[in-house]
Design an enzyme around this catalytic site. Structure first.
Site, PDB file in Angstrom:
ATOM      1  N   GLU A 109     -15.224   6.468  53.832  1.00 22.98           N
ATOM      2  CA  GLU A 109     -13.983   7.220  54.050  1.00 22.98           C
ATOM      3  C   GLU A 109     -13.917   7.747  55.488  1.00 22.98           C
ATOM      4  O   GLU A 109     -12.838   7.842  56.070  1.00 22.98           O
ATOM      5  CB  GLU A 109     -13.884   8.373  53.050  1.00 22.98           C
ATOM      6  CG  GLU A 109     -13.819   7.916  51.596  1.00 22.98           C
ATOM      7  CD  GLU A 109     -12.685   6.937  51.358  1.00 22.98           C
ATOM      8  OE1 GLU A 109     -11.543   7.231  51.783  1.00 22.98           O
ATOM      9  OE2 GLU A 109     -12.941   5.871  50.762  1.00 22.98           O
ATOM     10  N   TRP A 163       1.012   6.400  55.855  1.00 27.47           N
ATOM     11  CA  TRP A 163       2.418   6.150  55.527  1.00 27.47           C
ATOM     12  C   TRP A 163       2.809   4.699  55.765  1.00 27.47           C
ATOM     13  O   TRP A 163       3.556   4.106  54.975  1.00 27.47           O
ATOM     14  CB  TRP A 163       3.313   7.109  56.296  1.00 27.47           C
ATOM     15  CG  TRP A 163       3.401   8.425  55.593  1.00 27.47           C
ATOM     16  CD1 TRP A 163       2.700   9.563  55.888  1.00 27.47           C
ATOM     17  CD2 TRP A 163       4.190   8.730  54.447  1.00 27.47           C
ATOM     18  NE1 TRP A 163       3.017  10.553  54.986  1.00 27.47           N
ATOM     19  CE2 TRP A 163       3.929  10.077  54.097  1.00 27.47           C
ATOM     20  CE3 TRP A 163       5.090   8.010  53.670  1.00 27.47           C
ATOM     21  CZ2 TRP A 163       4.533  10.706  53.008  1.00 27.47           C
ATOM     22  CZ3 TRP A 163       5.707   8.622  52.583  1.00 27.47           C
ATOM     23  CH2 TRP A 163       5.426   9.955  52.262  1.00 27.47           C
ATOM     24  N   TRP A 218      16.701   1.236  54.666  1.00 24.87           N
ATOM     25  CA  TRP A 218      16.400   2.551  54.093  1.00 24.87           C
ATOM     26  C   TRP A 218      17.684   3.273  53.706  1.00 24.87           C
ATOM     27  O   TRP A 218      18.733   3.055  54.298  1.00 24.87           O
ATOM     28  CB  TRP A 218      15.630   3.407  55.098  1.00 24.87           C
ATOM     29  CG  TRP A 218      14.297   2.865  55.504  1.00 24.87           C
ATOM     30  CD1 TRP A 218      13.951   2.407  56.740  1.00 24.87           C
ATOM     31  CD2 TRP A 218      13.142   2.706  54.682  1.00 24.87           C
ATOM     32  NE1 TRP A 218      12.644   1.979  56.754  1.00 24.87           N
ATOM     33  CE2 TRP A 218      12.118   2.150  55.493  1.00 24.87           C
ATOM     34  CE3 TRP A 218      12.866   2.972  53.347  1.00 24.87           C
ATOM     35  CZ2 TRP A 218      10.847   1.863  55.020  1.00 24.87           C
ATOM     36  CZ3 TRP A 218      11.588   2.687  52.867  1.00 24.87           C
ATOM     37  CH2 TRP A 218      10.600   2.141  53.698  1.00 24.87           C
ATOM     38  N   TRP A 242       9.658   5.994  55.434  1.00 26.65           N
ATOM     39  CA  TRP A 242       8.319   6.555  55.546  1.00 26.65           C
ATOM     40  C   TRP A 242       8.249   7.602  56.660  1.00 26.65           C
ATOM     41  O   TRP A 242       7.408   8.502  56.610  1.00 26.65           O
ATOM     42  CB  TRP A 242       7.289   5.452  55.809  1.00 26.65           C
ATOM     43  CG  TRP A 242       7.512   4.693  57.085  1.00 26.65           C
ATOM     44  CD1 TRP A 242       8.268   3.576  57.264  1.00 26.65           C
ATOM     45  CD2 TRP A 242       6.970   5.000  58.379  1.00 26.65           C
ATOM     46  NE1 TRP A 242       8.244   3.171  58.570  1.00 26.65           N
ATOM     47  CE2 TRP A 242       7.452   4.028  59.281  1.00 26.65           C
ATOM     48  CE3 TRP A 242       6.134   5.997  58.859  1.00 26.65           C
ATOM     49  CZ2 TRP A 242       7.122   4.023  60.629  1.00 26.65           C
ATOM     50  CZ3 TRP A 242       5.794   6.000  60.208  1.00 26.65           C
ATOM     51  CH2 TRP A 242       6.287   5.025  61.075  1.00 26.65           C
TER      52      TRP A 242
END
Length: 511
Positions: free
Chosen positions: A301, A408, A332, A385
């Protein structure tokens, strides 16, 4: 070191513009490295034994398009207070100044007679441009200016694919990083930090106005301990037990299965080198063979954080524009009402609402739920986003431009190593899988706490008598779903197909 745009080997580089006057003061410019241990800039400043002036500059304009959001400002206030306390214990203190970084550093060097300025590098586009200008100006004026790597295991220009370019997929990036990585032991905390003979006048921390005037942060203090001691305590607590259950617990939002180190890492209260060393040692303490040590999954991570900075450095346009150009013409939708419902945790989907309320209350959200809530915004509501990235930037205590952009764009399918465009998280099945008893939802959506596990993830399908016994009135005490999942999924797939068609159209029309 030369500007961050210049490819270099991984070792730190120092450019000497002249010889430092014996006993002259060294300015240490502290930014996202608010710690004493394993701080290369601070260690180098203390090495000769001459006076050291630790300074923090409040320069929001220098952050470009991304000045700190509200939650990050709260964290910064308390982290600076903690750092000042730690410095005082070493015979020093933190000088806080306000103003443009270049002019402020030049004036500080002039008034103190400092001939050397040292800092640890940052990798955001605005920071790179600012640091380059500061180095060039200071050196031209005969002041030594040097920077160090204090926040990454591998700097972005040091990891290249076989073609000599940047990676865009995590697995080969991390595999190659591990093959060249040699972090070495963390640097120790200086035993003493020699103070200057006379302290310049600074500004009180409170005058920076970092804390909110309206106390929306009331629960932050119960959730977090900003500062180097809090970072160390969090890491030690996680490695003492949580890491042993990491693979089983990391996706359970109702459980304390993650380290929650992200804000400490972002503000540099702990370094990835310290985490690497501590995780390596913890396996031996637990008597786990190195090949079976689950701490390496946790270290992966940290690798994702490295990958995020790698991408931001090589593709500096991505905080505003998609990495994959074919998504630049995505259809969008603009729906202020739907965006507000998502921000407030009033979408009618319990897992999404729980995550958004946890975010607002604590400044943090579990990573599994981050993916679900982000997917819901861009693929169920078809809202860009960029809107989600801006909201997270303002409300996350760990808001990091590199990681926020990566996350994102991954969710929207328009970035590096992105989720396939047809992968649309089902917030119902995700809740049933990772919060099977509904404990997470009961905590953050208390109006649904009376529902049994069979219905808490889909209250709109519950029989009227079940809703009645739980005291749930759909449309009143809890909203009905903004959209139908199956319908929204089809619309999202149609929109992605349209975006791909638009991207291909100019090429098809060309001779």
């Amino acid at each position: 070191m030369p500007d961050a745009k210049t490819p270099l080997r991984l070792t730190e580089t120092t450019l000497w513009v002249g010889h430092m006057t014996p006993g002259s003061t060294t300015i240490v410019w502290l930014r996202h490295d608010l710690r004493l241990a394993d701080n290369p800039a601070l260690s180098e400043a203390c090495r000769p034994g001459d006076p050291v002036l630790p300074v923090f500059l409040w320069d929001p304009e220098g952050e470009g398009e991304w000045p700190l959001g509200g939650a990050s400002r709260w964290w910064l206030h308390h982290s600076l207070a903690s750092l000042d306390e730690a410095l005082r214990a070493k015979g020093s203190r933190l000088l806080i100044l306000r103003g443009p970084a270049l002019e402020t550093l030049r004036e500080l060097a002039r008034t103190t007679g400092a001939r050397r300025v040292i800092w640890n590098r940052r990798y955001e586009p605005a920071s790179i441009a600012r640091d380059r200008q500061i180095k060039e100006t200071l050196r031209a004026e005969g002041i030594e200016a040097e920077s160090h790597n204090g926040s990454l295991l591998c700097e972005p220009w040091g990891v290249q694919n076989k073609s000599g370019g940047p990676f865009q997929v995590f697995t080969p990036f991390w595999k190659h990083s591990l093959s060249i990585l040699n972090p070495g032991p963390p640097l120790p905390t200086p035993t003493r930090i020699p103070p200057p003979g006379r302290w310049p006048r600074g500004v009180p921390l409170e005058e920076l106005g970092l804390l909110p005037r309206i106390p929306w942060d009331a629960a932050f203090r119960a959730s977090w301990s900003p500062g180097e001691p809090g970072a160390t305590a969090s890491l030690n607590s996680f490695l003492a037990g949580g890491v042993l259950r990491y693979s089983e617990e990391r996706d359970r939002p109702a459980h304390a299965g993650t380290s929650r180190l992200s804000p400490h890492l972002h503000f540099g209260e702990i370094s990835p080198r310290q985490i690497w060393a501590a995780a390596s040692q913890a396996g031996a303490r637990h008597g786990v063979p190195d090949t079976a040590w689950k701490g390496w999954q946790f270290i992966t991570e940290v690798g994702w954080r490295e990958f995020a900075h790698h991408l931001l450095f090589h593709f500096p346009h991505t905080p505003r524009l998609p990495l994959r150009h074919e998504f630049g013409r995505f259809p969008w939708r603009s729906s202020p009402a739907h965006l507000k419902a998502w921000q407030q945790g009033r979408t009618g989907y319990p897992l999404v609402d729980a995550g958004m309320r946890e975010l607002w209350t604590t400044g943090w959200m579990h990573n599994r739920v981050r993916m679900v809530t982000a997917s819901f915004l861009v693929k169920h509501l078809l809202i860009s986003w960029e809107e989600g990235a801006r909201w997270f930037w303002d409300t996350l205590v760990d808001a990091d431009l590199a990681s926020n952009t990566l996350g994102w764009q991954w969710t929207a399918g328009c970035g590096a190593d992105a989720a396939p465009y047809f992968r649309i998280f089902n917030p119902i099945s995700q809740g049933e899988k990772f919060d099977p008893k509904g404990d997470y939802i009961r905590r953050w959506v208390p109006e649904l706490s009376g529902l049994p596990p069979d219905w808490i993830h889909r209250p709109w399908e519950a029989p009227p008598e079940v809703l009645g016994r739980a005291g749930v009135s759909l449309g009143r005490s809890y909203p009905r779903p903004l959209v139908d999942h199956a319908t929204a999924r089809k619309l999202a797939l149609d929109a992605y197909a349209e975006a791909r068609r638009r991207a291909a159209a100019p090429a098809a029309a060309s001779p």
